[in-house]
Design a protein around this motif. Sequence first.
Motif: not given
Length: 901
Positions: A734-741, A800-804, A833-839
């Motif tokens: 994602l744009r904030d650097g988070r990894s998503a599946v 994964r959220d902050q708690n994994g 989560m909008k603005g992260q390029g997910l759409g």
Amino acid sequence: MSFRYLQSLFNPQSIAVIGASSRPRRIGNVVMHNLLAGGFGGAIMPVNPKHDAVAGVLTYPNVAALPRTPDLAIICTPPAAVPGVIDQLGQRGTRAAIVMASQLSTTLGSDGRPLDVTILEAARRYGLRILGGRTLGVMVPQAGLNATFSQVSVKRGNIGFVSQSDAVGTMVLDWALPKKVGFSHFVSLGDALDIGFGEAIDFLGSDPGTRAILLYIESIRDRRGFMAAARSAARNKPVVAIKAGRAPRNSLQGIGDPLFLDTPGLIGSDDVHDAVLRRAGILRVDHLDELFGAVETVVRSRPMNGNRLVVVSNGGGAGIMAEDGLHLGGYEMPDLHENTVTRLRRMLPAGWDGRNPIDISVDAPPKRYEDVLKVLGEQQDGDAILLMHTPNALSSSIDIAQSVIQTIRNVGGNLLTCWIGDESVATERKLFVDSGIATFDTPGHATRAFLHMLNHRLAREVLMQVPPSMQLDFEPDADRARAIVHTALSEGRTRLTEPEAKAILAAYGIPVVETHLAANPQEVAAVAARIGLPVSVTVMSRDVRRKWEVGGVALNLETPDAAEAAAQGMLGRISALRPEARISGFAVQRVDPRQHVRQLIIGVATDPLFGPMIVFGEGGRALEVYRHMAIGLPPLNLPLAHDLIDRSHTAALLGAYHNHPAADRDAIALTLTKVSQLVVDLPEITELDINPLFANDMGVIAADAHIELSASAPNPHRLSIRPYPQGLEETTTLRDGRSAVLRPIRPEDEPTHYVFMSRLTPQDILYRFFHYIGTLPHSEMARLTQIDYDREMAFIASARDQNGQAETLGVVRAVADPDNHTAEFSIIIRSDMKGQGLGSKLLTKIIDYARQRDIQVLAGEVLAENQPMLKLLRVFGFSAKPAEEPGVVHVSMKLQQPVSP
């Protein structure tokens, strides 16, 4: 054609009756009277140019003259008039029609084509859904809708009933009325020209007013629609079915000739239907009287975690009858725990034998029933209790019933009751019914009800299995296997040689007995001397399938001379019995020295409708004698493979007995999953059998194998159940650097989907569902998370959220029409989560998937005020136009060019 138009069939606001009649005993007359008597609150508009009114309602000369477009049209005209009426209704914009006329497939129109073809073409041209022909119609009691020509009305209830036969439908309605059984919907499919089991089950499965679904099935035509709808509905509510046509030559079999492996007639179509219904999560019963009893049991009972039943009775005879009924159903009652026996002995008469069933004595007072139930509830010896009472002059049946009801409220658990008798205990049984406790009148009915509960639990366990597209920790050499298949097909061969078949098995990690080829009897002797004795010899011939029958197999040959003589003898016998057979040589194998082996068969057969079937049972020559196979649908995982083993008669042979150790069931189950994977990977294979597969405590080994291929192009939709498509999983940033599946949704995503919905803003929900909703019920959430990966696909973005912990960030969904031409899509992203390029990522994912599935058009509807979504869709190349509903924009895109947002 859109599923949403079924609302016009089951919940219309206006109805036109085409061919309404004033003549008694005419369909158009009965339908009009039933509509009026049912209390339908919408407009009823009869159409008949010869009458001013029908049943006191003003008529109209034709469809064009109707003052408003009817949501639903009931067509009661002769067959020849139906195509023209459908065309007129389509032009008016009607969305659903019930066609009562029969013989549409055998009646030719003016163009020489069958009427059903013309009718369906016209309906599809206008997007009009058709129920029928030869249908009894539809009833929706809570809406006051009786759109049938039935002489029987129905009571309002929570059971949806779908029948393929108008006669059986009438029979069930007549049977249910005096028993006060109520329905949410009654649907007569008739010829199922358009609307079939799939659409009806889909609608009832998502209807909150329907708690259970009953089916009377004669034949299934749309395999994909049926399996997808049934599996979705059965995850959420009980689905119980009668499948008629069990006799081998019955005309209702409906799916072609019996299947076979090496033995003709080994698998009948009823065996296939049995496997299909089980894998769909449907409880199959044999008789109409079982239909409602089974539904009452599974609806009233709580879900069972196990299969233990404790029986309590006030007489030994009733308990013995129950035990016998369970035994005949293949169930053995469990023993009681030692501590339970100790506690019960303190309150039961002397002489109780400590066994299950528990005899509490004929004179047992209410307090004894109460005490026994409390002990069983505390000890947890059973997952359900069957409490039976035989009325007598020594105790009060009604006092006991009231005590039992109060006790079970406090104790909890699954309770079945059986107050034996008829009118003398009618009051007691009504008390149980009013308290939501299943009750029965004979030990046989009660034990059969428990078996229904047990089978329903097992069916649901099977249903919830979602095998991966590739078994974990298993890497077959699929390229090697494909090369063997392609080589054979390029040479014009559809039957592999035994060495080729074994090479494919070996490529999938299945141990095989090494086979050596010999061109003539002299070479057989030389090979036998080289590989070691004893040996077996089998003739090689593409023209001889069942080599046993022509003496083409010899076992345990102790010397090279004996092997040569056996081969020479085969040449003579085959020359006499099958002179046209071409012999290419002999297969020589060293006899496996394993001890305590069981001979099994694992096979694959292809059904014309439901596709590949995995077959398991006793192999060797016993196969031709007993002919009992257990059947499962691929794909299999280990739990499904073990279930297949358990359902076979062979399961009893795999255990330890005398000095024989138990066979390695895990190795057998693993082999079944490997064969299943082979079927998934190699669509050219239409038939396979490993017979015998030797199994003992040391593992398994395939002694013989045969594989048949199809020369035609493989059907990409041949599997009735599509595996979870692991290959569609991908990781993105994602744009904030988070990894998503980005991956397909799974049934186990339901809990996180609730969390996802709770974090949506009211505006998010409005944009997705077009109205504000609260928490979705389990029925709707199950429908969203438990999909078939065939006509429907949903991709979620998971991170994964902050708690994994895993959390869902967004979801995109597409549902294809029955023709796989157009798919309706929807998308929703959490506001935070909008603005992260997910759409863009999810849209790209669903568009690429739709192209891979050969879907031609991706379409959807967006609220006009949802400008950010409309802007994004325009970037992707979607066109937009006003939809039928005000304030809604219809968007669509032809899937012919690569997506480049």
